[in-house]
Design a protein around this motif. Structure first.
Motif, PDB file in Angstrom:
ATOM      1  N   ILE A 288       9.969   6.462   8.592  1.00  0.00           N
ATOM      2  CA  ILE A 288       9.777   5.086   9.042  1.00  0.00           C
ATOM      3  C   ILE A 288       8.291   4.734   9.106  1.00  0.00           C
ATOM      4  CG2 ILE A 288      10.148   3.477  10.943  1.00  0.00           C
ATOM      5  CD1 ILE A 288      12.705   5.074  11.590  1.00  0.00           C
ATOM      6  N   GLY A 289       7.487   5.627   9.681  1.00  0.00           N
ATOM      7  CA  GLY A 289       6.051   5.356   9.790  1.00  0.00           C
ATOM      8  C   GLY A 289       5.382   5.199   8.439  1.00  0.00           C
ATOM      9  N   SER A 290       5.710   6.071   7.486  1.00  0.00           N
ATOM     10  CA  SER A 290       5.086   5.987   6.163  1.00  0.00           C
ATOM     11  C   SER A 290       5.550   4.745   5.415  1.00  0.00           C
ATOM     12  CB  SER A 290       5.410   7.242   5.349  1.00  0.00           C
ATOM     13  OG  SER A 290       6.810   7.361   5.132  1.00  0.00           O
ATOM     14  N   GLY A 291       6.815   4.338   5.614  1.00  0.00           N
ATOM     15  CA  GLY A 291       7.300   3.120   4.968  1.00  0.00           C
ATOM     16  C   GLY A 291       6.552   1.890   5.452  1.00  0.00           C
ATOM     17  N   LEU A 292       6.324   1.793   6.756  1.00  0.00           N
ATOM     18  CA  LEU A 292       5.567   0.660   7.300  1.00  0.00           C
ATOM     19  C   LEU A 292       4.120   0.689   6.824  1.00  0.00           C
ATOM     20  CD1 LEU A 292       6.956   0.721  10.955  1.00  0.00           C
ATOM     21  CD2 LEU A 292       7.445  -0.998   9.203  1.00  0.00           C
ATOM     22  N   ALA A 293       3.522   1.881   6.791  1.00  0.00           N
ATOM     23  CA  ALA A 293       2.135   1.991   6.333  1.00  0.00           C
ATOM     24  C   ALA A 293       2.002   1.625   4.863  1.00  0.00           C
ATOM     25  CB  ALA A 293       1.620   3.406   6.580  1.00  0.00           C
ATOM     26  N   ALA A 294       2.965   2.046   4.041  1.00  0.00           N
ATOM     27  CA  ALA A 294       2.917   1.722   2.611  1.00  0.00           C
ATOM     28  C   ALA A 294       2.981   0.228   2.376  1.00  0.00           C
ATOM     29  CB  ALA A 294       4.063   2.420   1.881  1.00  0.00           C
ATOM     30  N   LEU A 295       3.678  -0.483   3.235  1.00  0.00           N
ATOM     31  CA  LEU A 295       3.848  -1.928   3.084  1.00  0.00           C
ATOM     32  C   LEU A 295       2.559  -2.689   3.380  1.00  0.00           C
ATOM     33  CD1 LEU A 295       6.137  -3.843   2.313  1.00  0.00           C
ATOM     34  CD2 LEU A 295       6.757  -3.994   4.728  1.00  0.00           C
ATOM     35  N   ALA A 296       1.553  -2.013   3.948  1.00  0.00           N
ATOM     36  CA  ALA A 296       0.308  -2.687   4.325  1.00  0.00           C
ATOM     37  C   ALA A 296      -0.897  -2.228   3.518  1.00  0.00           C
ATOM     38  CB  ALA A 296       0.030  -2.445   5.816  1.00  0.00           C
ATOM     39  N   GLN A 297      -0.732  -1.267   2.593  1.00  0.00           N
ATOM     40  CA  GLN A 297      -1.867  -0.757   1.832  1.00  0.00           C
ATOM     41  C   GLN A 297      -2.200  -1.665   0.655  1.00  0.00           C
ATOM     42  OE1 GLN A 297      -3.456   1.956   3.192  1.00  0.00           O
ATOM     43  NE2 GLN A 297      -1.851   1.619   4.732  1.00  0.00           N
ATOM     44  N   ASP A 298      -3.484  -1.696   0.307  1.00  0.00           N
ATOM     45  CA  ASP A 298      -3.921  -2.487  -0.843  1.00  0.00           C
ATOM     46  C   ASP A 298      -4.194  -1.614  -2.061  1.00  0.00           C
ATOM     47  OD1 ASP A 298      -4.721  -4.990  -2.075  1.00  0.00           O
ATOM     48  OD2 ASP A 298      -6.753  -4.203  -2.015  1.00  0.00           O
ATOM     49  N   ASP A 299      -4.700  -0.420  -1.840  1.00  0.00           N
ATOM     50  CA  ASP A 299      -4.943   0.486  -2.964  1.00  0.00           C
ATOM     51  C   ASP A 299      -3.608   1.031  -3.479  1.00  0.00           C
ATOM     52  OD1 ASP A 299      -6.547   2.293  -4.690  1.00  0.00           O
ATOM     53  OD2 ASP A 299      -5.587   3.809  -3.452  1.00  0.00           O
ATOM     54  N   ILE A 300      -3.409   0.946  -4.769  1.00  0.00           N
ATOM     55  CA  ILE A 300      -2.112   1.295  -5.345  1.00  0.00           C
ATOM     56  C   ILE A 300      -1.776   2.765  -5.126  1.00  0.00           C
ATOM     57  CG2 ILE A 300      -3.071   1.785  -7.647  1.00  0.00           C
ATOM     58  CD1 ILE A 300      -0.529   0.471  -8.805  1.00  0.00           C
ATOM     59  N   LYS A 301      -2.783   3.636  -5.147  1.00  0.00           N
ATOM     60  CA  LYS A 301      -2.513   5.058  -4.956  1.00  0.00           C
ATOM     61  C   LYS A 301      -2.188   5.388  -3.508  1.00  0.00           C
ATOM     62  CE  LYS A 301      -4.957   8.179  -7.012  1.00  0.00           C
ATOM     63  NZ  LYS A 301      -6.116   8.955  -7.491  1.00  0.00           N
ATOM     64  N   ARG A 302      -2.761   4.651  -2.573  1.00  0.00           N
ATOM     65  CA  ARG A 302      -2.416   4.884  -1.171  1.00  0.00           C
ATOM     66  C   ARG A 302      -0.989   4.443  -0.891  1.00  0.00           C
ATOM     67  NH1 ARG A 302      -6.638   6.231   2.306  1.00  0.00           N
ATOM     68  NH2 ARG A 302      -5.422   5.532   4.102  1.00  0.00           N
ATOM     69  N   VAL A 303      -0.536   3.373  -1.549  1.00  0.00           N
ATOM     70  CA  VAL A 303       0.872   2.984  -1.420  1.00  0.00           C
ATOM     71  C   VAL A 303       1.760   4.127  -1.885  1.00  0.00           C
ATOM     72  CG1 VAL A 303       2.663   1.399  -2.206  1.00  0.00           C
ATOM     73  CG2 VAL A 303       0.376   0.536  -1.704  1.00  0.00           C
ATOM     74  N   LEU A 304       1.426   4.707  -3.048  1.00  0.00           N
ATOM     75  CA  LEU A 304       2.230   5.797  -3.583  1.00  0.00           C
ATOM     76  C   LEU A 304       2.115   7.050  -2.723  1.00  0.00           C
ATOM     77  CD1 LEU A 304       1.488   5.365  -7.402  1.00  0.00           C
ATOM     78  CD2 LEU A 304       3.451   4.540  -6.088  1.00  0.00           C
ATOM     79  N   ALA A 305       0.959   7.252  -2.096  1.00  0.00           N
ATOM     80  CA  ALA A 305       0.796   8.413  -1.217  1.00  0.00           C
ATOM     81  C   ALA A 305       1.715   8.314  -0.007  1.00  0.00           C
ATOM     82  CB  ALA A 305      -0.658   8.532  -0.771  1.00  0.00           C
ATOM     83  N   TYR A 306       1.722   7.163   0.637  1.00  0.00           N
ATOM     84  CA  TYR A 306       2.630   6.984   1.773  1.00  0.00           C
ATOM     85  C   TYR A 306       4.079   7.028   1.318  1.00  0.00           C
ATOM     86  CZ  TYR A 306      -0.935   5.963   5.266  1.00  0.00           C
ATOM     87  OH  TYR A 306      -1.980   6.066   6.151  1.00  0.00           O
ATOM     88  N   SER A 307       4.330   6.572   0.097  1.00  0.00           N
ATOM     89  CA  SER A 307       5.685   6.673  -0.448  1.00  0.00           C
ATOM     90  C   SER A 307       6.111   8.130  -0.567  1.00  0.00           C
ATOM     91  CB  SER A 307       5.734   5.991  -1.816  1.00  0.00           C
ATOM     92  OG  SER A 307       6.948   6.278  -2.472  1.00  0.00           O
ATOM     93  N   THR A 308       5.201   8.980  -1.038  1.00  0.00           N
ATOM     94  CA  THR A 308       5.519  10.404  -1.147  1.00  0.00           C
ATOM     95  C   THR A 308       5.844  11.000   0.219  1.00  0.00           C
ATOM     96  OG1 THR A 308       4.139  10.690  -3.104  1.00  0.00           O
ATOM     97  CG2 THR A 308       4.611  12.657  -1.811  1.00  0.00           C
ATOM     98  N   ILE A 309       5.052  10.637   1.219  1.00  0.00           N
ATOM     99  CA  ILE A 309       5.309  11.138   2.569  1.00  0.00           C
ATOM    100  C   ILE A 309       6.719  10.760   3.014  1.00  0.00           C
ATOM    101  CG2 ILE A 309       4.595  10.968   4.985  1.00  0.00           C
ATOM    102  CD1 ILE A 309       1.740  10.476   3.968  1.00  0.00           C
ATOM    103  N   GLY A 310       7.112   9.510   2.747  1.00  0.00           N
ATOM    104  CA  GLY A 310       8.443   9.061   3.138  1.00  0.00           C
ATOM    105  C   GLY A 310       9.556   9.754   2.376  1.00  0.00           C
TER     106      GLY A 310
END
Length: 664
Positions: A288-310
């Protein structure tokens, strides 16, 4: 050639390729690329042969004593069951794709020889973890991956971000490795061996005296390696490294090692219901935490990083309900589409002419400029969002189905609480995953940013790899339901109708709501000029962010965040957006709780060392120096001075004797 011999060659070939690459990188640069690509390619072929021969039936189990160590020997052992056979194929496949891709992505990089050698060593270490039948040998591969990640994440060491990220990744994972090592020794002490087969036999016969303590100690190492709460903070920062390295770490090595370790030793964790519940809670918070964080990132790789965590949270959730088949199934499908996502992002970054980062708020017309990345990333995002018939749907629904079986009492592999926690968190994460996947697609390919000029077409090696990875992202699905159970202890992977409908339904809701929010924000942005405080719905805060958008300066402290005025994430998250953008301040929390106290302690020790210890040492040397100076000055070489001193001393002694005699 026997299956055992082939299995030995699988991790050995990339290791030899790494050694040869380091030796010949400067003296024979023409051999660097063949030495980077051929060893993992041959290892992939051999791993496939081993998997076919193993077939999910006959476990390859061979060992020889490595060194006599007393009552608990260390053995060079192989233990290849169906899980190990398929995971090894995944590792070799992704590593080969990354090496081929890197020949184009880093073709002008002067440090490519050392980079390619470290990637090969990274691959060899992960294959050693997968095939090893001894926990100490597994630990060797585990730690080699840690040092490889340190060097590879810090490949662009000229930048402070890369240096800080590599150090952070190393320290955070080592923080988990300390209790992990203690747990391994405690496990071997209870079981009487480091051999995995003997450990599992000890668990089956109830010979573990401290199952909860051992499981929790091991979970600390898994949380660090697989970036699970609370040791997940290193993974988003690790995006400062080259994009192919990100693909390798996120898809097939490093973070996959922790999940694979639990799957290999799942009976150890099942021996403690408390550990299973802790694992479920850890997975739920992470998802849940990584999903919310991914929804707020601007850098495309950070979105994918939080996606991996989730997504790793999904795998640990499946393990928390005792279904390692579903966990490894999702590990396999996730490895394919996440490697594709990162490598497609690399094509975007390459087109933008930057080293590693790409802000989605600056992207424009990418669907036209990089059509290969556009189509393949679309496939991968659909797989990530678990939309049928893409691969992510089948594996993710297997996880949800396993959680439902435990929650409703159909199976008793784990506590019912673990089932409910995983099921509820998994459904909510499915909603968030579809939302941030849709947001990424809209901002990257339908955004109206101000991207840098096009830097030309990408090398053929990069685009070919994207289409190769698109095949399993699309096709590794229903086919697996018939094939994979043979490798996964015969466990049925088919999800239930309830979870399939619920999971797909919430994913569709997440995607549709995000699209509607994007359309709404795009319309509002078109009508409201930047900097118009009176018209901006957020007042002064809106002006601050509007100015940040116009100047591309960070609006959130030390995070490189330049929000898109048409970003649906801001509307969806509302006041939570600011906190999600910085990972809910976990780094600030760790800084306050650990970094600053350690720095304060170091400052105190330095003060005591300088002002107390050094003062004592200097004082201990000063007194003899003064005495020496006095004695040296007395040595004048003048005979009259010596005679005068002798007479004066004689007079003093005589007077002293008289006084003593008189007093007596």
């Amino acid at each position: 050639m026997t299956t055992t011999t082939l299995a030995v060659l699988v991790p050995l070939l990339p290791f030899l390729g790494a050694a040869a690459g380091l030796l010949l990188g400067r003296t024979a640069p023409g051999f660097v690329r063949p030495l980077a690509v051929l060893p993992p390619l041959v290892a992939l072929a051999l791993a496939a042969v081993v998997a076919v021969r193993q077939g999910g039936d006959q476990t390859v189990n061979a060992a020889t004593e490595l060194t006599p160590t007393g009552s608990v020997p260390i053995e060079l052992a192989l233990y290849i069951d169906g899980f190990a056979a398929l995971v090894a194929v995944l590792v070799a496949f992704v590593a080969t794709c990354v090496q081929i891709y890197s020949t184009g992505y880093l073709r002008d990089d002067p440090r490519y020889p050392s980079y390619a050698a470290l990637v090969s060593l990274f691959t060899s270490a992960m294959l050693l973890v997968v095939y090893s039948g001894d926990l100490i040998v597994l630990l060797v591969g585990w730690e080699i991956m840690g040092i490889c990640s340190y060097f590879l994440v810090g490949h662009y060491w000229e930048t402070p971000e890369a240096r800080a990220a590599s150090l952070k990744a190393f320290l955070v994972t080592k923080l988990g490795d300390v209790p992990f090592l203690i747990g391994l020794f405690a496990l071997a002490t209870d079981a009487g061996s480091f051999r995995i087969t003997k450990v599992l036999d000890a668990v089956a016969h109830g010979r573990l005296d401290h199952p909860t303590l051992i499981a929790l100690l091991l979970l600390a190492g898994v949380a660090g390696k697989s970036a699970q709460f609370p040791l997940h903070t290193w993974l988003p920062d690790a995006m400062a490294g080259p994009t192919p390295v990100s693909a390798l770490i996120h898809a097939a090595t490093m973070v996959a090692a922790g999940v694979y370790f639990i799957a290999r030793l799942l009976p150890v964790f099942e021996a403690s219901q408390a550990a299973m519940v802790v694992l479920a809670v850890m997975a739920a918070v992470t998802m849940i935490g990584s999903g919310l964080a991914a929804l707020a990132q601007d850098d495309i790789k950070r979105v994918l990083a939080y996606s991996t965590i989730g997504q790793l949270g999904y795998m640990t959730g499946a393990l928390a309900v005792g279904d390692r088949g579903a966990a490894v199934f999702h590990l396999l499908s996730h490895g394919a589409f996440k490697a594709l996502l990162f490598l497609a992002a690399g094509v975007i970054i390459h087109a933008a002419g930057t080293n590693s980062l790409a802000a989605m708020s600056r992207m424009k017309d990418l669907s036209v400029r990089v059509p290969d990345a556009y189509w393949t990333m679309t496939v991968a995002l659909l797989a990530l969002a678990a939309i049928p018939p893409f691969s992510g749907f089948f594996s993710k629904e297997s996880v949800l189905g396993a959680a439902e079986h435990v929650a409703t009492g159909h199976t008793e592999n784990a506590p019912g609480a673990a089932g409910w926690i995983t099921l509820v968190a998994g459904l909510l994460t499915a909603l968030l995953t579809a939302a941030y996947a849709t947001r990424l697609w809209l901002l990257a390919f339908r955004g109206q940013g101000t991207e840098a000029p096009d830097h030309g077409r990408q090398p053929l090696t990069m685009t070919v790899v994207l289409w190769v990875l698109a095949a399993p992202s699309l096709a590794l699905g229903a086919f697996s339901y018939r094939v994979l159970p043979d490798w996964f202890d015969g466990r049925d992977l088919t999800p239930t109708l309830t979870t399939s409908v619920a999971g797909t339904g919430v994913a569709l809701i997440g995607g549709i709501v995000t699209y509607a929010a994007w359309r709404h924000t795009s319309t509002v942005t078109a009508r409201v000029p930047l900097g118009a405080v009176a018209a901006h719905p957020e007042g002064d805060a809106g002006l601050v962010e509007a100015e940040a958008i116009a100047t591309h300066e960070p609006a959130y402290g030390d995070v490189a965040y330049a929000p898109d005025p048409a970003d649906p994430g801001r509307l969806l998250l509302g006041p939570l957006h600011r906190h999600a953008a910085v990972g809910f301040h976990m780094d600030a929390l760790y800084t306050a709780a650990f970094v600053r106290p350690v720095q304060a302690g170091a400052t105190l020790v330095r003060f005591l060392d300088r002002e107390v210890v050094e003062t004592y040492v200097r004082g201990a040397g000063t007194l003899p120096r003064w005495l020496g100076t006095a004695v040296r000055r007395a040595q004048t070489g003048n005979l009259q001075t010596y005679v005068s001193a002798l007479l004066a001393g004689t007079v003093v002694l005589a007077v002293a004797v008289v006084l003593v005699a008189t007093g007596a």
